[in-house]
Design an enzyme around this catalytic site. Structure first.
Site, PDB file in Angstrom:
ATOM      1  N   SER A   1      35.183  -7.424  12.782  1.00 55.30           N
ATOM      2  CA  SER A   1      36.218  -8.349  13.235  1.00 55.30           C
ATOM      3  C   SER A   1      35.870  -8.873  14.628  1.00 55.30           C
ATOM      4  O   SER A   1      35.190  -8.201  15.409  1.00 55.30           O
ATOM      5  CB  SER A   1      37.572  -7.629  13.277  1.00 55.30           C
ATOM      6  OG  SER A   1      38.527  -8.368  14.016  1.00 55.30           O
TER       7      SER A   1
ATOM      8  N   ARG B   1      28.224 -40.207 -28.387  1.00 53.28           N
ATOM      9  CA  ARG B   1      27.900 -39.849 -27.011  1.00 53.28           C
ATOM     10  C   ARG B   1      29.039 -40.286 -26.116  1.00 53.28           C
ATOM     11  O   ARG B   1      29.625 -41.339 -26.335  1.00 53.28           O
ATOM     12  CB  ARG B   1      26.599 -40.511 -26.560  1.00 53.28           C
ATOM     13  CG  ARG B   1      26.016 -39.844 -25.312  1.00 53.28           C
ATOM     14  CD  ARG B   1      24.762 -40.536 -24.815  1.00 53.28           C
ATOM     15  NE  ARG B   1      23.835 -40.831 -25.892  1.00 53.28           N
ATOM     16  CZ  ARG B   1      22.825 -41.682 -25.772  1.00 53.28           C
ATOM     17  NH1 ARG B   1      22.644 -42.335 -24.639  1.00 53.28           N
ATOM     18  NH2 ARG B   1      22.002 -41.902 -26.775  1.00 53.28           N
TER      19      ARG B   1
END
Length: 442
Positions: free
Chosen positions: A276, A315
């Site tokens: 930290s 497609r």
């Protein structure tokens, strides 16, 4: 925060996977598409569909020319696919217009893009398989080493019955063995050549299309699907589903580690945990947190990828583009999650003392089930359950260990035997997993 976190100079070490990401670069895609075009021409030349010398020339040129991916940007934006721009650049760089006019004979853009993707996915799957093997190997050692290390099993976050750390590890690892087996089926689903022509009919090849497709598959080391699959995306959905299943398994490991390393439980320590900026005491479980976050992303993107399988007609650009937007990040995050899980597994250190304290928490009431079944040999089980429930209330109210109260009320009860058998099949399951990891693959 950068737009592509996995490629970020700041965040790439946390969320990126350079080895997998290299297979989704512009350069890798261009190179793969050129190889497909070259192999297609060579096969067509060998079959006499185009002049053999043209096929050989195109094949050789595909391995030698250099095409700048940035030069394809304008054409790709206009055409929706990179292949027209690639063909123009290839012809320009290769010269010999009489030879190059046979380039891309009877194929269409999607044939080239999908086959080039299959070539790159082959390497991606190899990377994943190796990482899976490495991960389960480390978990196998952990499971064997700690097969008898007793700890509290928790359901709904509450102490339930005793288990062992080795059994917990085996619970992470068994699904990974199954995912490894399933990966072979995924290979068959996606490592296929695509050659369909304009709309799946291969009409431009004059009846020789199936021969060309089979020859192209052999030349590239891919499977011949026996038909076109432009709009059949179940293979891509299977790949996405496999990634989602794997992600759920890895997320479970990460979630367990977040809880096991939590202050107040602290039954597992991760060597090299995060720090930290202001609290020097912190040992943040950064790795498990990233593992869970990556897994959540993979599971969400897999749904999007699966939905892209709904192609219109022969497609569908919208569905196909959705795959392009989704698949690279899916693969990169999956690869990173696998690598991270393997790294974490090698840095886990169980704390036997903390696990012993967990078994004694709440006045040893974790032994309530074992006590109930021990008493069920002396009285009907419903009566045993009622008596133990009352004894649990007394233990919690007085802060007295449940086993001490049991010894008070039932002289001669073999509490040592009860505790010895309290972990049940946990050690055996841990060792069975370890043995399964060491078995040779068929």
């Amino acid at each position: 925060m950068p737009g592509a976190v996995a490629d970020s100079a700041i965040y790439g070490g946390l969320f990126g996977d350079a080895e997998v990401a290299r297979l989704f670069t512009d350069a890798a895609e261009v190179r793969a598409m050129l190889l497909v075009e070259g192999a297609l021409a060579r096969v067509q030349g060998e079959l006499g569909l185009i002049p053999a010398e043209a096929g050989a020339y195109i094949d050789r040129a595909s391995r030698e020319v250099q095409v700048d991916p940035a030069a394809l940007a304008a054409e790709t934006a206009r055409n929706g696919v990179p292949v027209p721009g690639l063909l123009a650049a290839f012809r320009k760089e290769a010269g010999a217009p009489e030879m190059m006019r046979w380039l891309h004979w009877g194929a269409t853009s999607q044939d080239i893009v999908d086959t080039a993707l299959a070539l790159r996915l082959r390497r991606v799957l190899e990377i994943w398989a190796a990482r899976l093997d490495a991960l389960v190997a480390v978990l196998g050692v952990l499971a064997e080493t700690h097969a008898d290390l007793a700890m509290a099993a928790r359901t709904y976050g509450q102490g339930a019955v005793p288990t062992t750390f080795g059994a917990v590890v085996a619970g992470w690892g068994r699904p990974l063995l199954r995912h490894r087996t399933r990966l072979e089926a995924v290979r068959a689903d996606v490592l296929q050549v695509s050659l369909s022509g304009a709309a799946g009919t291969l009409a431009a090849m004059g009846g020789r299309g199936p021969e060309v497709r089979a020859g192209l598959a052999e030349a590239l080391g891919l499977a011949d699907p026996g038909a076109g699959w432009h709009g059949e995306r179940d293979g891509m959905a299977a790949l996405a589903g496999w990634m989602a299943g794997l992600a759920a398994t890895l997320a479970k490991m990460g979630e367990d580690l977040l809880l096991l390393t939590q202050t107040g439980i602290s039954e597992v320590r991760i060597e090299g945990a995060g720090g930290s900026s202001t609290m020097p005491q912190k040992q943040n479980p950064v790795g498990p947190s990233a593992l869970v976050a990556l897994s959540r992303q993979v599971m969400a993107l897999a749904g999007l990828m699966t939905g892209a399988g709904a192609h219109r007609q022969q497609r569908d650009g919208a569905a196909w583009f959705t795959e392009w937007l989704t698949l690279p990040q899916l693969c990169i995050s999956t690869g990173r999650a696998l690598a991270l899980a393997g790294d974490l597994a090698g840095r886990l250190r169980p704390d036997a003392a903390a696990m012993a304290r967990g078994l004694e928490h709440d006045s040893g009431t974790i032994w309530a089930e074992a006590l109930t079944f021990a008493l069920a040999g002396r009285m009907p089980r419903p009566e045993a359950e009622a008596k133990v429930k009352a004894l649990v209330g007394e233990a919690l109210a007085q802060g007295t260990d449940l086993r001490r109260l049991a010894a008070r009320d039932w002289a001669g009860l073999d509490l040592a035997a009860m505790e010895a058998g309290g972990v049940g099949q946990a050690p055996a399951e841990a060792r069975a997993f370890a043995a399964a990891v060491s078995l040779p693959r068929p």
